[in-house]
Structure formats: structure tokens, C-alpha cells
Design a protein around this motif. Sequence first.
Motif, PDB file in Angstrom:
ATOM      1  N   GLN A  44       0.996  -1.305  -0.100  1.00 32.16           N
ATOM      2  CA  GLN A  44       0.087   0.105   0.040  1.00 32.16           C
ATOM      3  C   GLN A  44       0.772   1.296   0.089  1.00 32.16           C
ATOM      4  N   THR A  50      -5.314   0.965  -2.424  1.00 38.70           N
ATOM      5  CA  THR A  50      -5.980   0.809  -1.158  1.00 38.70           C
ATOM      6  C   THR A  50      -5.725  -0.673  -0.808  1.00 38.70           C
ATOM      7  N   ARG A  51      -6.002  -1.093   0.624  1.00 37.45           N
ATOM      8  CA  ARG A  51      -5.920  -2.562   0.904  1.00 37.45           C
ATOM      9  C   ARG A  51      -6.344  -3.444   0.224  1.00 37.45           C
TER      10      ARG A  51
END
Length: 61
Positions: A44, A50-51
Motif C-alpha cells: 500500500q 488501497t488495502r
Amino acid sequence: MDDLKLKGSWNELKGKVKQKWGELTDDDLTYAEGQEEELIGKLQKKTGQTREEVVNYLNSL
């Protein structure tokens, strides 16, 4: 799964991750080996994704 197969799978995963995100170093991936949450966090941070995007990509491999 024996250790050799597991290591082979990890090496394949590292190669695919480095192909997608070339700015990652071997050190980044070696450090994170076996530490899933840290690996996701490093990905990340390095990629700005994003995760969920990182997890989805890793799950697709």
C-alpha cells in the motif's frame, strides 16, 4: 504442502508482485515474507493502492 513447494510458491508470488509494482525491492519482499499484514502495508505504501486493491490482486495470483 512441503517446504520446497511453499518456497516455490512464494518465489512465484514475489516475481508477479515485482512485475506489477516494479519499485519494490527484494529486501521489501524478503522482509515481509511470512508476515502478510506487513506485506500488504508495504505494498500500500509503495504503490498508493488501497488495502482492498492489494488484497484482491494478491488473491488473484
